[in-house]
Scaffold this motif. Structure first.
Motif, PDB file in Angstrom:
ATOM      1  N   ALA A 142      28.133  14.028  85.402  1.00  8.23           N
ATOM      2  CA  ALA A 142      29.151  13.359  86.223  1.00  8.23           C
ATOM      3  C   ALA A 142      29.745  14.317  87.262  1.00  8.23           C
ATOM      4  N   SER A 143      29.771  15.605  86.953  1.00 11.16           N
ATOM      5  CA  SER A 143      30.374  16.574  87.872  1.00 11.16           C
ATOM      6  C   SER A 143      29.593  16.684  89.180  1.00 11.16           C
ATOM      7  N   TRP A 164      27.283  17.712  71.986  1.00  6.40           N
ATOM      8  CA  TRP A 164      26.295  18.128  72.994  1.00  6.40           C
ATOM      9  C   TRP A 164      26.106  17.048  74.058  1.00  6.40           C
ATOM     10  N   LEU A 165      26.009  15.780  73.628  1.00  6.36           N
ATOM     11  CA  LEU A 165      25.812  14.684  74.578  1.00  6.36           C
ATOM     12  C   LEU A 165      27.016  14.538  75.491  1.00  6.36           C
ATOM     13  N   ARG A 166      28.219  14.632  74.958  1.00  3.31           N
ATOM     14  CA  ARG A 166      29.418  14.495  75.783  1.00  3.31           C
ATOM     15  C   ARG A 166      29.461  15.598  76.840  1.00  3.31           C
ATOM     16  N   ASP A 167      29.082  16.798  76.448  1.00  2.00           N
ATOM     17  CA  ASP A 167      29.033  17.893  77.424  1.00  2.00           C
ATOM     18  C   ASP A 167      28.004  17.607  78.515  1.00  2.00           C
ATOM     19  N   LEU A 172      21.445  11.240  83.980  1.00  3.71           N
ATOM     20  CA  LEU A 172      21.620  11.672  82.593  1.00  3.71           C
ATOM     21  C   LEU A 172      20.295  11.590  81.844  1.00  3.71           C
ATOM     22  N   ASN A 173      19.539  10.525  82.085  1.00  2.00           N
ATOM     23  CA  ASN A 173      18.246  10.367  81.425  1.00  2.00           C
ATOM     24  C   ASN A 173      17.265  11.468  81.835  1.00  2.00           C
ATOM     25  N   ARG A 174      17.305  11.849  83.109  1.00  2.00           N
ATOM     26  CA  ARG A 174      16.422  12.932  83.561  1.00  2.00           C
ATOM     27  C   ARG A 174      16.788  14.252  82.878  1.00  2.00           C
ATOM     28  N   LYS A 175      18.086  14.503  82.748  1.00  2.00           N
ATOM     29  CA  LYS A 175      18.521  15.726  82.072  1.00  2.00           C
ATOM     30  C   LYS A 175      18.139  15.689  80.595  1.00  2.00           C
ATOM     31  N   LEU A 176      18.278  14.521  79.986  1.00  2.00           N
ATOM     32  CA  LEU A 176      17.917  14.390  78.577  1.00  2.00           C
ATOM     33  C   LEU A 176      16.432  14.669  78.379  1.00  2.00           C
ATOM     34  N   TYR A 225      35.933   6.272  82.421  1.00  2.00           N
ATOM     35  CA  TYR A 225      36.228   7.149  81.297  1.00  2.00           C
ATOM     36  C   TYR A 225      35.083   7.156  80.290  1.00  2.00           C
ATOM     37  N   MET A 226      34.981   8.241  79.566  1.00  2.00           N
ATOM     38  CA  MET A 226      34.093   8.340  78.414  1.00  2.00           C
ATOM     39  C   MET A 226      34.958   8.317  77.167  1.00  2.00           C
TER      40      MET A 226
END
Length: 302
Positions: free
Chosen positions: A299-300, A290-293, A115-119, A275-276
């Motif tokens: 996660a997918s 946007w962050l939740r998406d 997630l950090n890399r994508k951010l 869960y989120m």
């Protein structure tokens, strides 16, 4: 600005005073001196015609009126912040927002690095602050102190929206030279062995997942070591006869670098569902949408 005779700036002070139950600590969060914070409390007491906070011994406690105001005031401020965030469309390329995520070191190792890399790629000026789970996880999301909870389904509350993002299974882990690594483990082997267990700092007395998994086996484990996070478990297995229960995804990561052996547990175990969850009043916050998406996308691929 006043609303029905109340200076709305005092609502922020009221929220922090009711949360902290301490004038000095509240003043530190408000960047006010103690006399200025006391003056704010006096104005609030005058408006509500109630003490709100009273000194009992060395502590301050909320009056019934203070108790009744705490949650509505917090909810109102969260809704106001969401309303203000909705003024502008969230632009990940220019935003410098910090997102706060409550997640254990397990989720921190399995999901958050990607997630950090994508951010860093999609929102180069944004950042993530990870907060370890505590016994007050429910309060933290209700108070809006964290943007996202990433926790097992058993820790999710009904009041706020949530969605499953991934699942995992449990395995038994040991040093690859442990004598048990050369055979199929039996339930008796498991009962006879010494164990490495996890107790998270501020929720030390809360049963961890391994307690939950063995609660129907009716035996007391022999504890060799208690550690404070999930990712350190393999380190305390090496060179010992100890065994441990671990999340398979985390065990697989550790096995790439450490001499550990992974095997099935000698009984059927349910999967763990991560869960989120987010505050219902932040449902439409553009940045959090946007962050939740992005979390769901990350996660997918697990």
């Amino acid at each position: 600005m006043r609303f029905d005779g109340l200076d709305l700036n005092l609502l922020v002070a009221l929220d922090i005073l009711l949360s902290e139950k301490n004038i000095t600590k509240a003043g530190e969060k408000l960047f006010l001196s103690q006399p200025a914070t006391s003056a704010a409390l006096a104005r609030l007491r005058d408006y509500f015609e109630d003490d709100l906070l009273v000194q009992i011994g060395r502590s301050m406690v909320l009056t019934p009126m203070g108790e009744s105001l705490a949650k509505p005031v917090k909810d109102l401020l969260i809704q106001t912040r969401t309303l203000l965030n909705n003024r502008h469309k969230f632009d990940p390329l220019t935003s410098d927002r910090t997102f706060t995520i409550m997640a254990s070191d397990y989720t921190g190792s399995v999901l958050l690095p990607e997630l950090n890399r994508k951010l860093a790629e999609y929102a180069p000026h944004c950042s993530i602050e990870q907060i370890m789970p505590s016994s007050e996880a429910e309060k933290q999301i209700q108070r809006g102190n964290v943007d996202i909870l990433l926790l097992p389904s058993v820790n999710i509350i009904d009041e706020h929206p949530s969605t499953e993002i991934f699942n995992d299974e449990f395995v038994c882990v040991m040093w690859d030279q442990n004598s048990l690594s050369n055979k199929e483990m039996t339930l008796q082997d498991y009962k006879n062995a010494q164990h490495v267990m996890v107790r998270l700092g501020t929720i030390y007395n809360t049963p961890m997942i391994d307690d939950w998994l063995i609660r129907n086996l009716n035996f007391e484990r022999k504890v060799g070591y208690v550690t404070i996070n999930f990712s350190s478990v393999p380190l305390f297995l090496i060179g010992t006869p100890y065994i441990a229960i671990m999340h398979k995804r985390l065990a697989d990561i550790a096995a790439k670098h450490l001499p550990i052996h992974i095997c099935q547990l000698p009984w059927e175990t349910p999967k763990i569902n991560i869960y989120m969850q987010w505050n219902k009043f932040q449902e439409t916050d553009p940045g959090l949408v946007w962050l939740r998406d992005l979390i769901m996308e990350t996660a997918s691929y697990l």
